[in-house]
Design an enzyme around this catalytic site. Structure first.
Site, mmCIF file in Angstrom:
data_model
loop_
_atom_site.group_PDB
_atom_site.id
_atom_site.type_symbol
_atom_site.label_atom_id
_atom_site.label_comp_id
_atom_site.label_asym_id
_atom_site.label_seq_id
_atom_site.Cartn_x
_atom_site.Cartn_y
_atom_site.Cartn_z
ATOM 1 N N HIS A 67 1.519 -11.967 8.716
ATOM 2 C CA HIS A 67 2.704 -12.325 7.930
ATOM 3 C C HIS A 67 3.195 -13.714 8.375
ATOM 4 O O HIS A 67 3.256 -13.993 9.573
ATOM 5 C CB HIS A 67 3.797 -11.277 8.144
ATOM 6 C CG HIS A 67 4.991 -11.507 7.283
ATOM 7 N ND1 HIS A 67 4.993 -11.232 5.930
ATOM 8 C CD2 HIS A 67 6.211 -12.015 7.563
ATOM 9 C CE1 HIS A 67 6.161 -11.561 5.417
ATOM 10 N NE2 HIS A 67 6.924 -12.039 6.396
ATOM 11 N N LEU A 114 0.839 -1.205 0.000
ATOM 12 C CA LEU A 114 0.000 0.000 0.000
ATOM 13 C C LEU A 114 0.873 1.254 0.000
ATOM 14 O O LEU A 114 1.943 1.281 0.614
ATOM 15 C CB LEU A 114 -0.895 -0.004 1.239
ATOM 16 C CG LEU A 114 -1.987 -1.090 1.249
ATOM 17 C CD1 LEU A 114 -2.562 -1.266 2.651
ATOM 18 C CD2 LEU A 114 -3.082 -0.776 0.241
#
Ligand code: GAR
Length: 192
Positions: free
Chosen positions: A112, A96
């Site tokens: 993650h 992003l």
């Protein structure tokens, strides 16, 4: 982040790019009484993401954005228009922009597949195996200006077994992800 009232759940968007097993898991969690979040929107940068089927199945609004310069503004406007208060990245494989992150500062979290700060980025399982790590796991963290570097909310650790391959590790870590993501969200809003 504050929940506006004891009863009202936080309007949440989940961003995905692929299979969506974390999305499915979060949807199931969001239906439980104890969940502080309500998933109102599924966003993807990939119109072919398999996980989008979960949005159909559970009748959740879905929207595709390319997240290039031009339609990022559209994405931001859409999220604001839909009063999205919280964003969970779940296998969202697009970085992003600074501008996007600033607009939702402190309101985006990510999962993650490694024990951060180790193995940021891609191919985490292969790299952990190559480095002969004894353990690996997953991390839920805030998204900040640097890749996979925001404040850690929760981690789950597993032992790496002698015969593990990137495929077996991915499977076993995913299992932990499905436990960890709801726990992390519960933890975030538990003081409300
Ligand atoms: C998960 O393992 C997630 O941790 C990882 O992608 C997979 C998505 O699986 N995310 C990243 O690597 C982000 N850098 P899913 O689509 O089945 O939820």
């Amino acid at each position: 982040m504050k929940k506006s009232s004891g009863q009202i759940k936080i309007k949440t968007a989940v961003f995905i790019s692929g299979t969506g097993s974390n999305l499915y898991n979060l949807i199931k969690f969001s239906f439980t009484k104890k969940s502080p979040i309500k998933i109102c929107l599924v966003v993807s940068n990939n119109s072919k993401a398999k996980g989008l089927n979960f949005a159909n199945k559970f009748k959740i609004k879905k929207k595709i954005f390319k997240f290039d310069k031009n339609d990022e503004k559209l994405a931001i406007d859409y999220l604001i228009k839909n009063k999205i208060e919280f964003i969970c990245l779940a296998g969202f494989m697009h970085i992003l922009s600074k501008n996007f992150k600033n607009k939702f500062n402190g309101k985006i979290i990510n999962i993650h597949p490694s024990l951060l700060p180790k193995y940021k980025g891609l191919n985490t399982h292969l790299r952990a195996l190559k480095n002969k790590e004894k353990n690996t796991g997953c991390t839920i963290h805030y998204v900040n200006s640097k890749l996979d570097s925001g404040r850690i909310i929760l981690q789950k650790k597993i032992k790496i077994l002698k015969n593990d391959t990137p495929i077996t590790l991915k499977k076993r870590v995913l299992k932990q992800e499905h436990i960890a993501y709801p726990l992390a969200i519960t933890k975030l809003f538990s003081n409300l």
